[in-house]
Every structure is written in C-alpha cells, then in structure tokens.
Design a protein around this motif. Structure first.
Motif, PDB file in Angstrom:
ATOM      1  N   GLU A 143      -1.619   4.316   1.836  1.00 35.07           N
ATOM      2  CA  GLU A 143      -2.938   4.164   1.234  1.00 35.07           C
ATOM      3  C   GLU A 143      -3.848   5.323   1.628  1.00 35.07           C
ATOM      4  O   GLU A 143      -4.623   5.828   0.816  1.00 35.07           O
ATOM      5  N   ASN A 202      -5.176  -0.894  -6.906  1.00 29.84           N
ATOM      6  CA  ASN A 202      -4.803  -2.317  -6.958  1.00 29.84           C
ATOM      7  C   ASN A 202      -5.043  -2.893  -8.337  1.00 29.84           C
ATOM      8  O   ASN A 202      -4.216  -3.646  -8.855  1.00 29.84           O
ATOM      9  N   PRO A 231     -10.174   4.408  -4.537  1.00 27.77           N
ATOM     10  CA  PRO A 231      -8.759   4.163  -4.267  1.00 27.77           C
ATOM     11  C   PRO A 231      -8.362   2.717  -4.500  1.00 27.77           C
ATOM     12  O   PRO A 231      -7.223   2.428  -4.866  1.00 27.77           O
ATOM     13  N   GLU A 232      -9.294   1.800  -4.294  1.00 29.44           N
ATOM     14  CA  GLU A 232      -8.970   0.381  -4.532  1.00 29.44           C
ATOM     15  C   GLU A 232      -8.649   0.118  -5.996  1.00 29.44           C
ATOM     16  O   GLU A 232      -8.042  -0.901  -6.327  1.00 29.44           O
ATOM     17  N   ARG A 272       2.423   1.013   4.974  1.00 30.48           N
ATOM     18  CA  ARG A 272       1.563   0.809   3.821  1.00 30.48           C
ATOM     19  C   ARG A 272       0.198   1.450   4.037  1.00 30.48           C
ATOM     20  O   ARG A 272      -0.353   2.095   3.139  1.00 30.48           O
TER      21      ARG A 272
END
Lengths: 208, 208
Positions: free
Chosen positions: A131, A157, A153-154, A127
């Motif tokens: 990411e 989520n 990038p978060e 993972r």
DNA sequence: GCTCAAGTGGAGGGAGCCTTCCGCTTGTCG
DNA sequence: CGACAAGCGGAAGGCTCCCTCCACTTGAGC
C-alpha cells in the motif's frame, strides 16, 4: 529427529505430497468457484480424506490463508514492479489494470482479498508495504499531471470492490467486462476539471 | 363465497394482516442484511410461525419476488421520470445516481436485481420497458454531445454490478462510497477522446 | 526387518438451512 | 349461534456444511 525448515518440523514425504495436492486442488477450486466449496469437496478433488485435510489445515480459514498468501505476494509484486516504470501514469494504469485482471480471474481471491475472512491474510506487513508503494506511485502520477489531484490511494479499494462486483458466465467474459470498467475508471482518473466528493470512508470489509 | 380481487381469492382479514407483516418484515430484513436470512428469522420478526409464512409464500424465492417487485417498479419510475427532464445529460446523471443510491441502501435489492434468484423477477415486461426508456435517454444524451458516443445502455449493468460490489460498515458509508463511484463514472462517461474497449458481454447473472 | 510416531480415511456429531406435516384455533357466513 | 374451511404455530424431516474421533496403515530410523 527429522529435518527442520524455518522452525517447522518437516513433514513425512507422503504427507508433504498430500499437502501439496491439497493446496493445488484448493487453489484451482477456489479460483473457479469461489470460497463456497465444502472441505469435503476439496479433499475429494485432492484424492485424500477430510481428516488429512484437517490435519494440515485445522480450519477452513487457515486453508484460505495459505492458498492466497502467495497470490497476495503477486499483487505486491505488481505494485513494486510498477515503481521501476519511468512513466508514472503508465505505471499507475498498469497497476490498476493488472490487479483488476488478477481479481477477475480468481473469484476466490477476490473474496479473500476483500477479507471475507477477517483475519485470513496475516500477511499484513507485506500488504502494508504494498500500500505504501502504491501511495508513492499515486504521488508520482499526480506530479506528472496526468492523475487528478483529488485521487486518493484509498480509491484503489473502491476500484477493487467495484471490480469484484463484476461476474459473468465465463472467466473471459468477466475479464472483458473488467477491462471496460478499468478503461472507464482510468478515463475518470485523468485530470478532469470537475471534482467528485471527497474521501468518505472508513470502508471495512466486503464480501459479495 | 368470499370476495375476489384480480382473480385471487380474498384472504381472511387476520391472514391478510399477517401477510402484510411478513412482507414488511422481509423487506426490512432483506434491506438490512441481504438475502441470506433464514425463513425462520423472517417469520420470527413478523411475529408469526414459519408455517404461516410458507402458506403465503411457498418458497423463499417467491417471497423475494414479492418483496422486490415494487422496488423494481420504483426503479422503472426513476427512469421514466427522467424522460421528462429537458436536459438530457442531467437526466442521464440523475438516473445513474438514483439507481445506485437505491441499490446501495438495500442490500437485498441489489442481490435480487442482479438476479441471484434467476426467475425471481417475473416483472420482465416492466423491466423491458424501463430498459427501453433508458436506451432512449442514452440516445438523447449522446445527441446533446455530453455523453460519449461509445457508451452503450448495457453499460448500466456494468455500473450497477460495480456499485453492488461496494459494501461498508454502515449504510451511510456505503452510500457515500457509491456517490464517489458514481461521480467517477460520470466523469468517464462525458465525452472524452480516448475510447475504452467495445461492449464485450454477455453478462448474465451475478451475486456477490 | 522391527518399532512406533506420524499419517490416513471415513463415519458421524452438531449446527443451520428450507420446507412439510399435523393437531389446534379462529374468522366468516348462514 | 353453530359449523367448518381457512388459518395457525412449532416440531421435525432431509439436506449440507464444518469439524472431530478412532481404528488402521505406513514411512523413517536403528
């Protein structure tokens, strides 16, 4: 002494057969209904007794882990494949869209991915690499000028949690809703002038 | 014979007191934890026995209905108030933002609003009027040129379901995430040239 | 073919949930 | 003040769930 594969004792062939049926049955059922299926039901669908199920997977969480480990691998593959795309923006869009579609097609996976079972995915290393790859993708897309600079990038989520909230009567209806959602997101992610508030989170785990 | 209010027999004063405490306790608990709280727990927090709770609310669903009926009223008020705003786009943005924030601050309400209990909100008439008002708001915002023409009022469901998917460790973190999500949505809803796919749904009920 | 560890199925234990029942208490009205 | 319906708390019924136990069966190796 029986054969050994990867350090684990080989199962008897009938046991292996049953194990395969358990995993297949669990995968289908989780995908269709979500994680709220009883172990008894999974065993019944696999045509085995509960004891057999528990012999292979001592806890429900371990079954979930097993079932979704390779689906996580599929996710990672999507991200890594996208890195080969020469067009960074198209690569970015493809990743977002495909991840959301996978999530929408599999209710159990959504729940597992967003870690309803906190340690359900010990595939953390894989993972983490995915990411990292996605972060590289984001960077390229920004450099190309198509992705807004304040995307982080978060935010993936955010997208996945939001997408996870979509549930319709049928899988196809859910996927259709997901497509529209993704289209809106991609609109927003393209370099627009005004800026949303900065990264706030600390998001931890979600369920639905 | 005791007094009558709105066709319902008046409760004894101690009973009314207990009823109020039950509703208050249920509201707080649903907001904090969601709908997955046992009736026993709600009764305990209200300082009454379960039987007292069940005397007032013969089923858990009826309690949920009672607790969230007025919060739905609040939602409707947000929409109706926005109609007084002279700036249609600002009104639209306010509605989206405020509804999402209310939803994020109250986990139980999210679940109830998206009708985990199918008939939990018999306030359908009020809801219908609110939806109509929102549709008017959408029309005005389109006429002002700020809202994209292919936005449909049903997209509000998309937004709310997506927003419902966001869960963080604390309420404040959730609200912060929700704000960012809303900001992205509003970006996308502004008249951009490319078009997302048309309305697909058919969304019925959701949970998480 | 014989042996026996590995494998199996189904009953049931323990926990949690929603809901009901029942004997006791208390506010209300005459 | 006295009677009694309304209100009350907590135990317990019935259900589902995860998981364990145990007597029986079966495949693997000699």
């Amino acid at each position: 002494m029986r054969g050994v594969t990867g350090g684990t004792t080989q199962l008897r062939v009938d046991a292996q057969h049953n194990r395969d049926r358990i995993v297949a049955s669990a995968r289908e059922t989780f995908a269709a209904v979500g994680l709220d299926v009883s172990m008894t039901e999974i065993a019944r669908r696999a045509g085995v007794g509960v004891a057999t199920l528990y012999r292979r997977f001592p806890t429900k969480e371990s079954l979930v882990t097993e079932v979704f480990a390779d689906q996580l691998t599929n996710c990672a593959a999507v991200v890594h494949d996208a890195l080969d795309d020469p067009d960074p923006w198209r690569a970015f869009c493809r990743v977002v869209g495909e991840l959301c579609e996978m999530q929408s097609r599999d209710r159990g996976f959504s729940a597992a991915f967003l870690s309803r079972f906190p340690n359900a995915l010990p595939v953390d290393e894989e993972r983490a690499r995915a990411e990292e790859a996605f972060a590289r993708l984001v960077l390229r897309a920004k450099e190309s000028g198509r992705l807004r600079p304040d995307f982080t990038p978060e935010d993936l989520n955010l997208v996945l949690m939001a997408n996870n909230g979509l549930v319709a009567d049928s899988v196809e209806a859910t996927v259709a809703a997901s497509r529209r959602l993704v289209a809106y997101f991609l609109q927003a992610f393209q370099a627009g002038d005004p800026l949303p508030p900065p990264v706030p989170l600390g998001l931890a785990d979600a369920l639905g």
